[in-house]
Design a protein around this motif. Structure first.
Motif, PDB file in Angstrom:
ATOM      1  N   UNK A 209     -25.230  20.479 -24.516  1.00 19.78           N
ATOM      2  CA  UNK A 209     -26.170  19.391 -24.214  1.00 19.78           C
ATOM      3  C   UNK A 209     -26.749  18.809 -25.502  1.00 19.78           C
ATOM      4  N   UNK A 210     -25.842  18.417 -26.401  1.00 15.42           N
ATOM      5  CA  UNK A 210     -26.182  17.836 -27.709  1.00 15.42           C
ATOM      6  C   UNK A 210     -27.058  18.756 -28.549  1.00 15.42           C
ATOM      7  N   UNK A 211     -26.766  20.043 -28.488  1.00 16.51           N
ATOM      8  CA  UNK A 211     -27.481  21.008 -29.321  1.00 16.51           C
ATOM      9  C   UNK A 211     -28.789  21.502 -28.743  1.00 16.51           C
ATOM     10  N   UNK A 212     -29.118  21.085 -27.525  1.00 17.40           N
ATOM     11  CA  UNK A 212     -30.340  21.569 -26.885  1.00 17.40           C
ATOM     12  C   UNK A 212     -30.268  23.084 -26.706  1.00 17.40           C
ATOM     13  N   UNK A 213     -29.099  23.570 -26.342  1.00 13.54           N
ATOM     14  CA  UNK A 213     -28.915  25.011 -26.170  1.00 13.54           C
ATOM     15  C   UNK A 213     -28.470  25.598 -27.500  1.00 13.54           C
ATOM     16  N   UNK A 214     -29.392  26.262 -28.141  1.00 12.68           N
ATOM     17  CA  UNK A 214     -29.130  26.845 -29.454  1.00 12.68           C
ATOM     18  C   UNK A 214     -30.144  27.932 -29.717  1.00 12.68           C
ATOM     19  N   UNK A 215     -29.872  28.695 -30.735  1.00 13.90           N
ATOM     20  CA  UNK A 215     -30.798  29.718 -31.184  1.00 13.90           C
ATOM     21  C   UNK A 215     -30.677  29.776 -32.693  1.00 13.90           C
ATOM     22  N   UNK A 216     -31.776  29.584 -33.384  1.00 13.73           N
ATOM     23  CA  UNK A 216     -31.807  29.603 -34.855  1.00 13.73           C
ATOM     24  C   UNK A 216     -30.799  28.643 -35.476  1.00 13.73           C
ATOM     25  N   UNK A 217     -30.649  27.473 -34.863  1.00  8.16           N
ATOM     26  CA  UNK A 217     -29.770  26.444 -35.409  1.00  8.16           C
ATOM     27  C   UNK A 217     -28.303  26.590 -35.048  1.00  8.16           C
ATOM     28  N   UNK A 218     -27.950  27.624 -34.307  1.00  8.47           N
ATOM     29  CA  UNK A 218     -26.559  27.823 -33.891  1.00  8.47           C
ATOM     30  C   UNK A 218     -26.436  27.400 -32.426  1.00  8.47           C
ATOM     31  N   UNK A 219     -25.596  26.409 -32.195  1.00  6.78           N
ATOM     32  CA  UNK A 219     -25.385  25.901 -30.837  1.00  6.78           C
ATOM     33  C   UNK A 219     -24.628  26.927 -30.006  1.00  6.78           C
ATOM     34  N   UNK A 220     -24.864  26.847 -28.679  1.00  9.06           N
ATOM     35  CA  UNK A 220     -24.114  27.669 -27.737  1.00  9.06           C
ATOM     36  C   UNK A 220     -23.924  26.903 -26.439  1.00  9.06           C
ATOM     37  N   UNK A 221     -22.982  27.343 -25.628  1.00  9.24           N
ATOM     38  CA  UNK A 221     -22.779  26.713 -24.341  1.00  9.24           C
ATOM     39  C   UNK A 221     -24.020  26.961 -23.484  1.00  9.24           C
ATOM     40  N   UNK A 222     -24.506  25.921 -22.841  1.00 12.44           N
ATOM     41  CA  UNK A 222     -25.687  26.047 -21.981  1.00 12.44           C
ATOM     42  C   UNK A 222     -25.331  26.814 -20.712  1.00 12.44           C
ATOM     43  N   UNK A 223     -26.298  27.535 -20.200  1.00 10.72           N
ATOM     44  CA  UNK A 223     -26.089  28.299 -18.973  1.00 10.72           C
ATOM     45  C   UNK A 223     -25.586  27.406 -17.843  1.00 10.72           C
ATOM     46  N   UNK A 224     -26.136  26.207 -17.731  1.00  7.94           N
ATOM     47  CA  UNK A 224     -25.738  25.318 -16.629  1.00  7.94           C
ATOM     48  C   UNK A 224     -24.327  24.756 -16.791  1.00  7.94           C
ATOM     49  N   UNK A 225     -23.725  24.909 -17.978  1.00  4.04           N
ATOM     50  CA  UNK A 225     -22.360  24.440 -18.205  1.00  4.04           C
ATOM     51  C   UNK A 225     -21.332  25.577 -18.147  1.00  4.04           C
ATOM     52  N   UNK A 226     -21.825  26.779 -18.133  1.00  2.62           N
ATOM     53  CA  UNK A 226     -20.983  27.969 -18.204  1.00  2.62           C
ATOM     54  C   UNK A 226     -20.619  28.443 -16.797  1.00  2.62           C
ATOM     55  N   UNK A 227     -19.464  29.115 -16.675  1.00  2.00           N
ATOM     56  CA  UNK A 227     -19.124  29.619 -15.343  1.00  2.00           C
ATOM     57  C   UNK A 227     -19.956  30.861 -15.036  1.00  2.00           C
ATOM     58  N   UNK A 228     -20.836  30.680 -14.096  1.00  2.00           N
ATOM     59  CA  UNK A 228     -21.778  31.712 -13.679  1.00  2.00           C
ATOM     60  C   UNK A 228     -21.679  31.865 -12.167  1.00  2.00           C
ATOM     61  N   UNK A 229     -22.486  32.729 -11.611  1.00  2.00           N
ATOM     62  CA  UNK A 229     -22.503  32.922 -10.163  1.00  2.00           C
ATOM     63  C   UNK A 229     -22.815  31.605  -9.455  1.00  2.00           C
TER      64      UNK A 229
END
Length: 147
Positions: free
Chosen positions: A88-108
């Motif tokens: 989501x344009x870097x909204x999902x990140x931790x300490x400047x490292x981007x990650x796939x957002x929970x809502x975009x990831x295959x979850x339950x």
């Protein structure tokens, strides 16, 4: 006839130990294809992210390759920025490292028809709903490449 190539890395393909070699090999591949195929066009897909931002899971290295792709190819080709869509344009990140957002990831709540449900933070498969949205952006990238 439009000649378009699309290449996508898997998230296991790039890490801190090999990202510069990946860039060199990728550039060589693109240059060779363009030299051998007249009017060849490329859709460059930024490397996918995983949920974990631990250095051993490689998102930082994938971000470096994505930035290199944007810098190297944006003037001549189309960049499909999968990382921006997944994070989501870097909204999902931790300490400047981007990650796939929970809502975009295959979850339950949004399992993938192909990959089921991610069971490790070192995975980053796209869920079905996110895949439908992201696939539309990929189709638009292909369309823009063919113009």
């Amino acid at each position: 006839m439009v000649k378009i190539g699309i290449f996508k890395f898997g998230y296991a393909d790039i890490d801190d130990n090999n990202y510069t070699q990946v860039q060199t090999a990728y550039k060589s591949m693109v240059d060779e294809l363009k030299s051998k195929v007249t009017d060849f066009r490329v859709v460059h897909v930024t490397p996918p992210l995983v949920y974990s931002v631990e250095s051993y899971d490689g998102n930082s290295a994938r971000m470096k390759v994505a930035q290199w792709m944007r810098t190297t190819f944006a003037k001549t080709d189309v960049i499909f920025d999968l990382q921006s869509l997944e994070s989501n344009d870097g909204v999902c990140q931790l300490s400047g490292v981007w990650r796939i957002c929970t809502e975009n990831r295959n979850t339950v709540s949004d399992p993938s028809d192909v990959n089921g449900i991610d069971t490790s933070p070192g995975q980053g498969h796209i869920g079905k709903k996110a895949g439908q949205r992201i696939s539309k952006a990929l189709l638009m990238s292909i369309y823009n490449t063919g113009k």
